[in-house]
Design an enzyme around this catalytic site. Structure first.
Site, PDB file in Angstrom:
ATOM      1  N   LEU A  93      -5.844  11.592   8.265  1.00  0.00           N
ATOM      2  CA  LEU A  93      -4.476  11.797   7.662  1.00  0.00           C
ATOM      3  C   LEU A  93      -3.411  12.004   8.653  1.00  0.00           C
ATOM      4  O   LEU A  93      -2.315  11.567   8.478  1.00  0.00           O
ATOM      5  CB  LEU A  93      -4.740  13.306   7.040  1.00  0.00           C
ATOM      6  CG  LEU A  93      -5.727  13.368   5.949  1.00  0.00           C
ATOM      7  CD1 LEU A  93      -5.728  14.773   5.118  1.00  0.00           C
ATOM      8  CD2 LEU A  93      -5.594  12.329   4.944  1.00  0.00           C
ATOM      9  N   HIS A 126     -18.077   5.755   5.217  1.00  0.00           N
ATOM     10  CA  HIS A 126     -16.918   6.746   4.987  1.00  0.00           C
ATOM     11  C   HIS A 126     -15.532   6.145   5.351  1.00  0.00           C
ATOM     12  O   HIS A 126     -14.301   6.459   4.730  1.00  0.00           O
ATOM     13  CB  HIS A 126     -16.954   7.883   5.570  1.00  0.00           C
ATOM     14  CG  HIS A 126     -15.949   9.008   5.339  1.00  0.00           C
ATOM     15  ND1 HIS A 126     -15.555   9.344   3.978  1.00  0.00           N
ATOM     16  CD2 HIS A 126     -15.389   9.738   6.114  1.00  0.00           C
ATOM     17  CE1 HIS A 126     -14.863  10.333   4.237  1.00  0.00           C
ATOM     18  NE2 HIS A 126     -14.633  10.462   5.471  1.00  0.00           N
ATOM     19  N   SER A 130     -17.987  18.184   1.830  1.00  0.00           N
ATOM     20  CA  SER A 130     -17.640  18.373   3.120  1.00  0.00           C
ATOM     21  C   SER A 130     -18.551  18.794   4.066  1.00  0.00           C
ATOM     22  O   SER A 130     -19.639  19.483   3.976  1.00  0.00           O
ATOM     23  CB  SER A 130     -16.613  19.682   3.141  1.00  0.00           C
ATOM     24  OG  SER A 130     -16.567  20.286   4.137  1.00  0.00           O
ATOM     25  N   GLY A 165      -0.427   4.853   0.285  1.00  0.00           N
ATOM     26  CA  GLY A 165      -1.159   5.688   0.716  1.00  0.00           C
ATOM     27  C   GLY A 165      -0.380   6.637   1.631  1.00  0.00           C
ATOM     28  O   GLY A 165       0.838   6.265   1.488  1.00  0.00           O
ATOM     29  N   LEU A 166      -1.069   7.169   2.567  1.00  0.00           N
ATOM     30  CA  LEU A 166      -0.333   8.021   3.478  1.00  0.00           C
ATOM     31  C   LEU A 166       0.486   7.372   4.461  1.00  0.00           C
ATOM     32  O   LEU A 166       1.781   7.751   4.572  1.00  0.00           O
ATOM     33  CB  LEU A 166      -1.071   8.827   4.519  1.00  0.00           C
ATOM     34  CG  LEU A 166      -1.898  10.161   3.585  1.00  0.00           C
ATOM     35  CD1 LEU A 166      -2.786  10.890   4.580  1.00  0.00           C
ATOM     36  CD2 LEU A 166      -0.741  11.189   3.262  1.00  0.00           C
ATOM     37  N   ALA A 167       0.118   6.125   5.042  1.00  0.00           N
ATOM     38  CA  ALA A 167       0.736   5.281   5.762  1.00  0.00           C
ATOM     39  C   ALA A 167       1.921   4.593   4.961  1.00  0.00           C
ATOM     40  O   ALA A 167       3.126   4.601   5.551  1.00  0.00           O
ATOM     41  CB  ALA A 167       0.009   4.580   6.575  1.00  0.00           C
ATOM     42  N   GLY A 220       0.793  -1.227   0.000  1.00  0.00           N
ATOM     43  CA  GLY A 220      -0.039   0.021   0.132  1.00  0.00           C
ATOM     44  C   GLY A 220       0.756   1.231  -0.068  1.00  0.00           C
ATOM     45  O   GLY A 220       1.865   1.106   0.676  1.00  0.00           O
ATOM     46  N   ARG A 260     -21.314  13.621  13.457  1.00  0.00           N
ATOM     47  CA  ARG A 260     -21.532  12.708  12.308  1.00  0.00           C
ATOM     48  C   ARG A 260     -22.613  11.674  12.656  1.00  0.00           C
ATOM     49  O   ARG A 260     -23.596  11.665  11.849  1.00  0.00           O
ATOM     50  CB  ARG A 260     -20.351  11.973  11.787  1.00  0.00           C
ATOM     51  CG  ARG A 260     -19.325  13.228  11.193  1.00  0.00           C
ATOM     52  CD  ARG A 260     -18.064  12.525  10.746  1.00  0.00           C
ATOM     53  NE  ARG A 260     -17.269  13.509  10.009  1.00  0.00           N
ATOM     54  CZ  ARG A 260     -15.954  13.361   9.654  1.00  0.00           C
ATOM     55  NH1 ARG A 260     -15.468  12.058   9.570  1.00  0.00           N
ATOM     56  NH2 ARG A 260     -15.315  14.107   8.909  1.00  0.00           N
TER      57      ARG A 260
END
Lengths: 249, 227, 644
Positions: free
Chosen positions: C448, C408, C284, C42-44, C40, C337
């Site tokens: 994030l 989500h 958003s 992504g960010l991580a 992966g 939420r």
């Protein structure tokens, strides 16, 4: 609505491809273009035919993975990504021609899927700031004028989809390359190595076999993120001044 | 000097050469036009003939003239190199292309426009430059000095309607070439600025209209005068 | 097996510092003798791969997309939290820690969360140094906003594309290491299995998505940074390719899976327009600052709306039900939420939904436009309104927007200890793929933060601690365990291709999604969950006997790729239901109808459920075994939230 699709089918890079025509009916105007292709693929699968392969992932216009040259324009008639194109942009009875991105630097993998790893190699050649994790100054140590940060951001919004290359009659990647060069050259953090960056990225771009720019502006006009042509001018400037001033003989 | 070749050999460097030679040729057009407009003065070609003689005898102008030929050649050669390179970058063309949606016709057809202009230049050189230099030209005397009567050659040529049409059409072609080329040269040089670029673009369009129009005016007026 | 979270002893604020001192180091000259696999990008994944390569380790980075830059972190819009206190409004590491624990409904570990808050400040420094163009004030310093109901302004952002900018930052760091030769990239490559030998993770089996080649990669450690599993619901805001396969394969090889039932539902998504829908688009949450949520008071009016006999604007004020404002007078439209989502579901369940599918509520800007003018509203939300219009074809300046909740983010994931190591030694999970930091509910702008914290600042320390004890020799790629794993993968490919049934992969995925959404979605109850479990079991059976996967294994084959993923989702779905069924309380992203306060709020049971559920795979068709890691709270007091 009912549609006729002419889709480029090519089994693999070495085999010769060609257009195949498909009729689709019952397409809703609310579908996205890719959802329309999903319908086609479900139909094909049920009939036991190989589905049409195309790249896509986030389907919200940001990952840059979707492509497709639709009726003579990258990402279709609007300045957006294919995943954000909706069928209400088409009329009942339309004939839609779907082709892959065409460029020698984007070889076809299968059907509408192309290999854009040349973009990755260009970034690898210098599209970064050479800092390691840790040991960096506080984020507020260097103030950056808001206008500069905003301009840099405008360049940084490039999603690397390749529509610029697809749109350009020369298959030039200058908009992509210049957006990264601009983003980093504008910021104090990126200025340190901006000259070497410009030299290396341009060299890699040329090595990949992209075309030269003839300033038609097609790239920017088709860019889903509206990256400006001024980036290319800045790249030219950065490159020539780098070439004149660095000590790399 | 390997870095010079490396730079000039890059896609950006080749465009740099196109831009620099193009801008020189634009400058040349202005000078050339200023001289030629004297053809229209009501003095039976006197100013023009004197001007032509002065230019031909000035060593600096002669050097510039040679450079000019060199730059035209360079501009043409590099356009061929670039076009070949660009063709190779997209070996398979699109079946359907709607380029009109994203760019102007002239920006996409600079090669064709340029080729037409090159053909025109050859006709033009054969018709006048060659004639002036190597042809049999009548002489004329002003205040005791003898001059080649180039004016007579030009006037004779422009009695021919076909010749006039070639000139006028070629100037239209030049106009389209310039309408893209002028501002494009600045872009290739990296000269882009929020304040000045809009001005350069407008100037480019203005230049592309006015200069070829004035050039075209000469054969038209001379043709009308001859009848 | 006793779960040891390995949280260092001592005061909360000193745990990480102390731990960093106690971990073993690998000599710089020896680092190049170790090989690390990162799955992966992504960010991580990208941040971990880059940081480990910078330290000197050899890294192999894998992603299924055509480029590491496409990972779905790129789609995060809002921002990233950091306890910088640049705004002088009383933020601190402890406050971010406290908010995160509380927001997670007290179902996360104090030690992990505090460390997350602690390193959050370094993340911002790192990203700015990389050239991430964060929003700035006119004075040139970084701008912040308050996000998701936080009392302080601690969210850093880059317009509505923060995830993109952060990911491109990490991707550029990764690219630099590729150029240095320290990272080898494997795009369009999917991890098919983890190889475990002598009780340690030794590498992975991959499938090259272009050629179909099944390959073995041996390494000293494996990091799974493969994101969440929201696509088990078919429709979610996740990317089309997001999947659970890597985590699930690891789970079947011995890694415990924690809290799979914690699912975050986002209240402001564009509603489903029909059966063709392939994914949902998030807008958003900031829209709720000025938009008013409502549905008609009566079912009859709603029906007329659905049939398009009347337009929303025709409905008189007294016939509108601004249900959030009425029910929660002090928070109104800005309730958290989960509360906003659940209430939307309730009114739609009553038959008062407003679009053709009956699953949408209005988010109306009429009053904001009247109050501030259209230009002011355009200034704030222009790009969101444009996006909405592009997708729906309706102009939200003239007619109210329609919204509906969508899946989500998934808080659950592979169980990891303080070092981010799973229950399989040498196998790590970072970012959304692990369970550790968000408890039962994640705060806005914290995903994030966690991905980058794990990748830049945690894993580079903790992985070294494990490697220091390992010999330099890797096990060979023709080791029997590799051979066996490869064979299993090949068999599975052949099996999928040979079924040759009548239903497409998408058919099964959609069916699974419906079951999950209806019974294990925003609100769950024992009866529904029990029923859903049966449904999934029979769906799984049908899948393995009647799925139709065309083509061959030796080519780019999208339906084969998808079949693998859906097969794993089917198994995960069952575990999510087990988890939801066993957790007899409501907390965060897990709401059980049976457990609510008289006001309809989630009712926790701290006495019996203040633990992490960690599930152990015992074999095909067998019920998984539950292990509990008790949560100890020494620094915060557990309270019940109230938004009345």
């Amino acid at each position: 609505m009912n549609l006729t699709l002419k889709v480029w089918r090519q089994k693999n890079p070495s085999e010769k491809g060609g257009f195949k025509t498909y009729k689709l009916s019952g397409i809703s105007a609310d579908m996205s273009f890719l959802e329309m292709l999903d319908v086609l693929n479900e139909d094909l699968s049920e009939k036991g035919e190989d589905p049409v392969h195309f790249d896509h992932d986030c389907r919200e216009g940001i990952c840059g993975m979707c492509s497709l040259y639709i009726n003579g324009q990258p990402h279709g008639p609007h300045q957006t990504t294919t995943c954000q194109l909706h069928m209400r942009s088409f009329k009942d009875g339309d004939i839609i021609t779907i082709e892959p991105w065409r460029a020698s630097a984007f070889p076809i993998v299968k059907d509408l899927v192309v290999d854009r790893s040349s973009f990755d190699r260009i970034i690898q050649s210098g599209g970064f700031v050479s800092v390691n994790t840790g040991g960096v100054p506080d984020a507020n140590e260097i103030p950056i004028p808001k206008v500069i940060a905003d301009e840099s951001f405008d360049s940084a919004t490039c999603i690397g989809c390749g529509a610029c290359v697809a749109a350009c009659k020369n298959a030039s990647a200058m908009l992509f390359v210049s957006a990264k060069i601009s983003q980093l050259a504008l910021l104090p953090q990126g200025k340190v190595e901006k000259r070497e960056r410009a030299e290396k990225m341009v060299a890699q771009m040329d090595a990949e076999g992209f075309g030269a720019c003839t300033n038609t502006g097609a790239c920017s006009a088709e860019c889903p993120k509206e990256i400006k042509l001024s980036n290319i001018a800045r790249m030219n400037r950065e490159y020539f001044s780098a070439s004149l001033s660095t000590e790399n003989i | 000097m390997s870095w010079v070749f490396k730079t000039l050999n890059s896609t950006l460097g080749k465009k740099l050469l196109m831009a620099l030679t193009g801008l020189f040729l634009i400058l040349f057009l202005v000078v050339h036009l200023a001289g030629n407009l004297q053809l229209l003065l009501p003095d039976e070609g006197r100013s023009f003939n004197i001007y032509a003689e002065t230019m031909a005898s000035n060593p600096l102008i002669r050097v510039v003239g040679i450079l000019n030929f060199g730059f035209i050649a360079l501009h043409a050669i590099y356009s061929i190199i670039l076009t070949r390179h660009n063709k190779k970058s997209r070996p398979v063309a699109y079946a359907v292309s709607k380029a009109s949606a994203n760019s102007t016709w002239s920006s996409r057809n600079m090669g064709i426009l340029g080729t037409l202009i090159l053909i025109f230049i050859l006709i033009h050189l054969r018709g006048f430059w060659y004639e002036f230099k190597f042809g049999e030209i009548p002489y004329v005397t002003y205040d005791g000095e003898t001059y080649k009567n180039g004016y007579a050659v030009v006037a004779a040529a422009f009695e021919n309607i076909a010749y006039v049409i070639i000139y006028v059409v070629s100037m239209a072609v030049l106009a389209f070439h310039l309408s893209h080329g002028f501002s494009s040269a600045f872009q290739s040089l990296g000269l882009n600025h929020k304040k000045y670029t809009p001005f350069i673009q407008k100037l480019g369009i203005g230049f592309a209209i006015v200069v070829p129009a004035l050039f075209a005016l000469i054969p038209i007026v001379m043709f009308l005068q001859s009848n | 097996m006793k779960l040891d979270s390995k949280i260092p002893s001592g005061p909360l604020a000193e745990k990480w510092t102390k731990h960093k001192f106690n971990v073993k180091l690998v000599n710089p000259a020896n680092k190049r003798k170790y090989e690390i696999i990162v799955v992966g990008t992504g960010l991580a994944g990208a941040s971990a791969a880059a940081s480990l390569a910078e330290l000197g380790y050899n890294v192999k980075a894998f992603c299924f997309q055509d480029s590491p830059r496409r990972a779905h972190s790129i789609a995060a819009q809002g921002g990233i939290n950091a306890a910088k206190n640049y705004q002088n409004d009383g933020d601190s590491v402890f406050r971010l820690f406290y908010d995160t624990i509380k927001g997670g409904d007290y179902r996360s570990r104090e030690g992990n969360v505090f460390r997350l808050a602690e390193v959050s400040v370094n993340i911002i420094d790192q990203c700015v140094a990389q050239g991430v163009p964060f929003a700035r004030e006119y004075g040139g310093l970084l701008a912040n906003r308050s996000f998701g109901g936080a009392q302080v302004s601690r969210t850093f952002y880059a317009r509505g594309q923060t995830g993109q900018q952060l990911l491109l930052g990490a991707y550029s760091a990764l690219s630099r290491q590729v150029a240095n030769g320290k990272v080898k990239l494997y795009p369009r490559t999917e991890m098919m299995d983890v190889v475990v030998a002598d009780g340690k993770a030794r590498g992975i089996i991959t499938r090259n998505l272009i050629t179909g080649a099944i390959e073995s990669h041996s390494a000293h450690a494996v990091l799974l940074c493969t994101g969440g599993y929201g696509n088990v619901f078919f429709l979610s805001t996740n990317a089309m390719g997001s999947n659970v396969t890597a985590a699930w394969r690891a789970h079947k090889k011995g890694a415990f899976f924690s809290n799979p039932c914690y699912t975050q539902i986002h209240p402001t998504c564009i509603p489903v327009s029909g059966d063709h829908q392939s994914k949902l688009t998030l807008m958003s949450e900031s829209l709720r600052n000025d938009g008013r949520v409502w549905v008609p008071k009566t079912k009859e009016t709603a029906e007329k709306l659905r049939k398009r006999e009347i337009a929303p604007r025709d409905i008189k004020e007294e016939d509108r039900d601004y249900y959030l404002e009425t029910k929660y007078p002090s928070f109104g439209n800005l309730v958290p939420r989960d509360v906003a989502s659940r209430n939307a579901k309730y009114v739609c369940d009553e038959g008062r939904g407003v679009n053709e599918t009956g699953e949408a509520v209005f988010l109306d800007f009429r009053d904001a436009i009247k109050r501030d003018g259209e230009d002011a509203v355009r200034g704030k939300y222009g790009n969101l309104f444009d996006m909405y219009e592009k997708i729906t074809g309706e102009n939200p300046y003239q007619t109210p927007m329609m919204i509906y909740p969508a899946v989500h983010y998934t808080m659950g994931g592979l169980w990891v200890d303080y070092n981010l190591m799973t229950t399989v030694p040498g196998l790590y999970a970072l970012g959304e793929a692990n369970f550790s930091d968000h408890g039962a509910n994640r705060l806005g702008a914290s995903a994030l933060m966690q991905g980058l914290a794990d990748g830049y600042f945690v894993a580079p320390y903790t992985v070294g601690d494990y490697l220091a004890n390992l010999p330099y020799e890797k096990i060979a790629e023709d080791h029997p365990e590799f051979r066996k794993a490869e064979e299993e993968v090949k068999e599975r490919v052949e099996k999928l291709l040979s079924i040759n049934g009548t239903k497409t992969v998408d058919h099964f995925h959609k069916k699974l999604g419906k079951i999950m959404w209806n019974h294990c979605g925003m609100a769950r109850n024992a009866a529904g969950l029990t029923k859903a479990k049966e449904m999934i079991r029979s769906l799984k059976e049908e899948f393995w006997s009647n799925v139709k996967v065309l083509g061959t294994g030796e080519e780019l084959n999208l339906s084969l790729e998808k079949a693998h993923r859906v097969a794993d989702f089917l198994e995960l779905g069952e575990l999510m239901i087990d988890d939801a069924l066993h957790r007899n309380e409501s907390c965060g992203g897990h709401f059980r109808d049976e457990y609510q306060t008289p006001e309809g709020e989630a009712l926790r049971d701290d006495e019996n459920f203040a633990y992490v559920a960690a599930w152990e795979y015992l074999g095909d068709g067998k019920e998984e075994a539950l292990h509990k890691e008790e949560l100890v709270f020494e620094n915060v007091k557990l309270t019940q939230r109230s938004y009345k």
